[in-house]
Design a protein around this motif. Structure first.
Motif, short mmCIF file in Angstrom:
data_model
loop_
_atom_site.label_atom_id
_atom_site.label_comp_id
_atom_site.label_asym_id
_atom_site.label_seq_id
_atom_site.Cartn_x
_atom_site.Cartn_y
_atom_site.Cartn_z
N ARG A 1 20.08 -6.75 4.77
CA ARG A 1 20.00 -6.34 3.36
C ARG A 1 19.79 -4.83 3.20
NH1 ARG A 1 16.55 -10.72 -0.06
NH2 ARG A 1 18.17 -12.31 -0.09
N GLY A 2 19.74 -4.14 4.32
CA GLY A 2 19.53 -2.69 4.26
C GLY A 2 18.09 -2.31 3.95
N ALA A 3 17.18 -3.20 4.25
CA ALA A 3 15.76 -2.96 3.96
C ALA A 3 14.95 -2.84 5.25
CB ALA A 3 15.22 -4.08 3.08
N SER A 4 15.50 -2.16 6.23
CA SER A 4 14.85 -2.05 7.54
C SER A 4 13.49 -1.37 7.48
CB SER A 4 15.75 -1.31 8.52
OG SER A 4 16.91 -2.06 8.78
N ARG A 5 13.26 -0.58 6.47
CA ARG A 5 11.96 0.09 6.40
C ARG A 5 10.80 -0.89 6.22
NH1 ARG A 5 9.27 1.94 1.93
NH2 ARG A 5 9.83 1.00 -0.06
N TRP A 6 11.12 -2.12 5.81
CA TRP A 6 10.11 -3.16 5.60
C TRP A 6 9.81 -3.98 6.86
CZ3 TRP A 6 7.00 -3.66 1.48
CH2 TRP A 6 7.32 -2.92 0.35
N LEU A 7 10.46 -3.69 7.97
CA LEU A 7 10.28 -4.50 9.18
C LEU A 7 8.83 -4.55 9.63
CD1 LEU A 7 13.42 -3.54 11.31
CD2 LEU A 7 13.10 -5.53 9.82
N VAL B 1 2.71 -9.14 8.33
CA VAL B 1 2.36 -10.31 7.52
C VAL B 1 2.45 -11.59 8.35
CG1 VAL B 1 3.13 -11.75 5.58
CG2 VAL B 1 2.89 -9.28 5.29
N VAL B 2 3.51 -11.72 9.13
CA VAL B 2 3.68 -12.92 9.97
C VAL B 2 2.56 -13.01 11.01
CG1 VAL B 2 5.19 -14.08 11.63
CG2 VAL B 2 6.16 -13.05 9.57
N GLY C 1 -9.74 -15.93 12.18
CA GLY C 1 -9.34 -16.22 10.81
C GLY C 1 -9.75 -15.11 9.85
N VAL C 2 -10.95 -14.58 10.02
CA VAL C 2 -11.41 -13.48 9.17
C VAL C 2 -10.49 -12.27 9.34
CG1 VAL C 2 -13.28 -11.79 8.83
CG2 VAL C 2 -13.82 -14.22 9.08
N ALA C 3 -10.12 -11.95 10.58
CA ALA C 3 -9.20 -10.83 10.82
C ALA C 3 -7.88 -11.05 10.09
CB ALA C 3 -8.96 -10.65 12.32
N GLY C 4 -7.35 -12.26 10.15
CA GLY C 4 -6.09 -12.57 9.46
C GLY C 4 -6.20 -12.43 7.96
N VAL C 5 -7.28 -12.90 7.38
CA VAL C 5 -7.46 -12.81 5.93
C VAL C 5 -7.58 -11.35 5.50
CG1 VAL C 5 -9.10 -13.31 4.05
CG2 VAL C 5 -8.45 -15.12 5.65
N VAL C 6 -8.36 -10.57 6.23
CA VAL C 6 -8.51 -9.15 5.89
C VAL C 6 -7.16 -8.44 5.98
CG1 VAL C 6 -9.55 -6.96 6.64
CG2 VAL C 6 -10.95 -9.04 6.52
N GLN C 7 -6.41 -8.72 7.04
CA GLN C 7 -5.09 -8.10 7.19
C GLN C 7 -4.15 -8.49 6.06
OE1 GLN C 7 -4.40 -9.55 11.15
NE2 GLN C 7 -4.85 -7.56 12.07
N LEU C 8 -4.09 -9.78 5.75
CA LEU C 8 -3.20 -10.23 4.68
C LEU C 8 -3.57 -9.60 3.34
CD1 LEU C 8 -2.78 -14.00 5.61
CD2 LEU C 8 -0.97 -12.26 5.56
N ALA C 9 -4.87 -9.51 3.05
CA ALA C 9 -5.30 -8.89 1.80
C ALA C 9 -4.90 -7.42 1.75
CB ALA C 9 -6.82 -9.05 1.63
N ALA C 10 -5.11 -6.70 2.84
CA ALA C 10 -4.77 -5.27 2.86
C ALA C 10 -3.26 -5.06 2.78
CB ALA C 10 -5.34 -4.62 4.13
N LEU C 11 -2.50 -5.89 3.48
CA LEU C 11 -1.04 -5.76 3.44
C LEU C 11 -0.51 -6.09 2.05
CD1 LEU C 11 -0.29 -7.39 6.90
CD2 LEU C 11 0.12 -4.98 6.29
N GLY C 12 -1.08 -7.09 1.40
CA GLY C 12 -0.68 -7.42 0.04
C GLY C 12 -1.02 -6.31 -0.93
N ALA C 13 -2.20 -5.73 -0.78
CA ALA C 13 -2.63 -4.64 -1.66
C ALA C 13 -1.76 -3.40 -1.47
CB ALA C 13 -4.09 -4.30 -1.40
N ALA C 14 -1.16 -3.24 -0.31
CA ALA C 14 -0.34 -2.06 -0.02
C ALA C 14 1.06 -2.13 -0.62
CB ALA C 14 -0.23 -1.87 1.49
N VAL C 15 1.50 -3.30 -1.04
CA VAL C 15 2.88 -3.45 -1.52
C VAL C 15 3.23 -2.49 -2.66
CG1 VAL C 15 4.51 -5.05 -2.62
CG2 VAL C 15 3.20 -5.78 -0.63
N PRO C 16 2.42 -2.36 -3.70
CA PRO C 16 2.81 -1.42 -4.78
C PRO C 16 2.98 0.02 -4.26
CG PRO C 16 1.05 -2.85 -5.53
CD PRO C 16 1.21 -3.10 -4.05
N ARG C 17 2.10 0.42 -3.39
CA ARG C 17 2.20 1.78 -2.81
C ARG C 17 3.47 1.92 -1.98
NH1 ARG C 17 -1.89 4.01 1.70
NH2 ARG C 17 -0.71 5.86 2.25
N LEU C 18 3.78 0.90 -1.21
CA LEU C 18 4.99 0.94 -0.37
C LEU C 18 6.26 0.93 -1.21
CD1 LEU C 18 3.84 -1.49 2.46
CD2 LEU C 18 4.21 0.99 2.65
#
Length: 175
Positions: free
Chosen positions: A95-101, A107-108, A126-143
């Protein structure tokens, strides 16, 4: 980390150190100049934990593991993670969206920590995964607001959480 299985504790701490090295390395693809020394330091620290706890893992390999009798499920989980990450990367590239790799792989990986925590009987994973998912989700608008590679944000998020988890594992070892 937060498990009664010494071998699993040592292995997880070593693995998180190694993966901190990997994620800090990926984040050096396109970092702001002022971040470079910190990313390099994180990589070095990650390798240090990987070696230190890798040796402890090897010398305690005869200890019990939460995975005993469930190695097949562990294999299925890792295979599913690789397939989902790979297919998502293929789709993004087409899709030409390689910057999102980097963000997608992060996320995976973070999501796979949730069932992995159950398999390892280790809430810390599990705590590490939740913290990572929350931070990655919060970063989407900035990205979305930039056209830079997502490794600039995903790498430090993943690396930092993994390094903090490795430090926590080390502290719990000596306490």
């Amino acid at each position: 980390m937060l498990t009664e299985f010494v071998r699993d504790h040592y292995f997880t701490t070593a693995w998180f150190g190694l993966m901190a090295f990997v994620w800090f390395g990926w984040s050096q693809e396109d970092p702001p100049k002022r971040w470079r020394p910190w990313l390099g330091a994180g990589s070095v620290l990650g390798i240090g934990f990987a070696v230190w706890f890798g040796v402890l893992t090897a010398t305690n390999w005869d200890q019990p593991s939460a995975l005993a009798g469930r190695y097949g499920w562990f294999g299925v989980l890792v295979a599913a993670e690789v397939v989902v990450a790979g297919l998502g990367c293929l789709l993004l590239a087409r899709r030409g969206a390689s910057r999102w790799l980097a963000w997608w792989v992060a996320v995976v990986v973070a999501a796979h920590f949730l069932p992995l925590a159950v398999l390892l009987a280790d809430a810390g994973v599990g705590v590490a995964g939740v913290v990572q998912l929350a931070a990655l989700g919060a970063a989407v608008p900035r990205l979305r607001a930039t056209d830079t590679t997502t490794s600039r944000v995903a790498g430090p998020v993943m690396g930092t959480v993994l390094l903090v988890s490795a430090v926590t594992g080390a502290v719990l070892t000596v306490v």
